[in-house]
Design a protein around this motif. Structure first.
Motif, PDB file in Angstrom:
ATOM      1  N   UNK A 136       1.729   3.888   4.244  1.00 39.32           N
ATOM      2  CA  UNK A 136       0.766   4.208   3.183  1.00 39.32           C
ATOM      3  C   UNK A 136       0.038   5.511   3.505  1.00 39.32           C
ATOM      4  N   UNK A 137      -0.397   6.179   2.459  1.00 35.76           N
ATOM      5  CA  UNK A 137      -1.262   7.350   2.561  1.00 35.76           C
ATOM      6  C   UNK A 137      -2.230   7.315   1.395  1.00 35.76           C
ATOM      7  N   UNK A 138      -3.389   7.934   1.595  1.00 35.23           N
ATOM      8  CA  UNK A 138      -4.352   8.064   0.504  1.00 35.23           C
ATOM      9  C   UNK A 138      -4.697   9.531   0.333  1.00 35.23           C
ATOM     10  N   UNK A 139      -4.403  10.068  -0.846  1.00 33.79           N
ATOM     11  CA  UNK A 139      -4.742  11.440  -1.172  1.00 33.79           C
ATOM     12  C   UNK A 139      -6.088  11.478  -1.888  1.00 33.79           C
ATOM     13  N   UNK A 140      -6.835  12.542  -1.619  1.00 33.70           N
ATOM     14  CA  UNK A 140      -8.106  12.781  -2.303  1.00 33.70           C
ATOM     15  C   UNK A 140      -8.105  14.173  -2.890  1.00 33.70           C
TER      16      UNK A 140
END
Length: 124
Positions: A17-21
Motif C-alpha cells: 500500500x501507499x498513500x499519496x497526498x
C-alpha cells in the motif's frame, strides 16, 4: 500563484500500500473537483480517481475496490490511498484540481492546475 505539491510516492512490493497526498497553496478562494491521474511509460495519461467538492467519487475500473480518494477541504488537500498494488499500477501519478484563485493582473479566475507528479513503482 497556485501550486499543487504531491508527496507519498515510492517503491512498494506487489500487494503493498501507499498513500499519496496533494496540497494546494496560493491565493485560493475555492477548490472544486480534484483528481488523480497517472501516466505509465509509452502510454497516455489516464484518470485514476476523481472527487467533487461535495465528495462524490468515481474511479477507473482498473482501481475500483483497491484505491480510495478523499479530501480535506480545511487543508486544501486530496489523498489517494492505494491498496493491493500491482505491477501495472507503476506510473507517475499527477494531482489535478479545478481552483478559483486570485491571479495577479487578472483577478479571480477559475483554472485547471496540475502537480509536478510523483513516481509510484510496484516491483518485487
Amino acid at each position: 500563484q497556485v501550486q499543487l505539491v504531491e508527496s507519498g510516492g515510492g517503491l512498494v512490493q506487489p500487494g503493498g500500500s501507499l498513500r499519496l497526498s496533494c496540497s494546494a497553496s496560493g491565493s485560493i478562494f475555492s477548490i472544486y473537483a480534484m483528481g488523480w491521474y497517472r501516466q505509465a511509460p509509452g502510454k497516455p495519461r489516464e484518470l485514476v480517481a476523481h472527487i467533487t467538492s461535495g465528495s462524490s467519487t468515481n474511479y477507473a475500473n482498473s482501481v475500483k475496490g483497491r484505491f480510495i480518494i478523499s479530501r480535506d477541504n480545511a487543508k486544501n488537500t486530496v489523498y489517494l490511498q492505494m491498496n493491493s498494488l500491482k505491477a501495472e499500477d507503476t506510473a507517475v501519478y499527477y494531482c489535478n484540481a479545478d481552483i478559483l484563485a486570485l491571479r495577479v493582473g487578472v483577478g479571480p479566475s477559475k483554472d485547471d492546475y496540475w502537480g509536478q507528479g510523483t513516481q509510484v513503482t510496484v516491483s518485487s
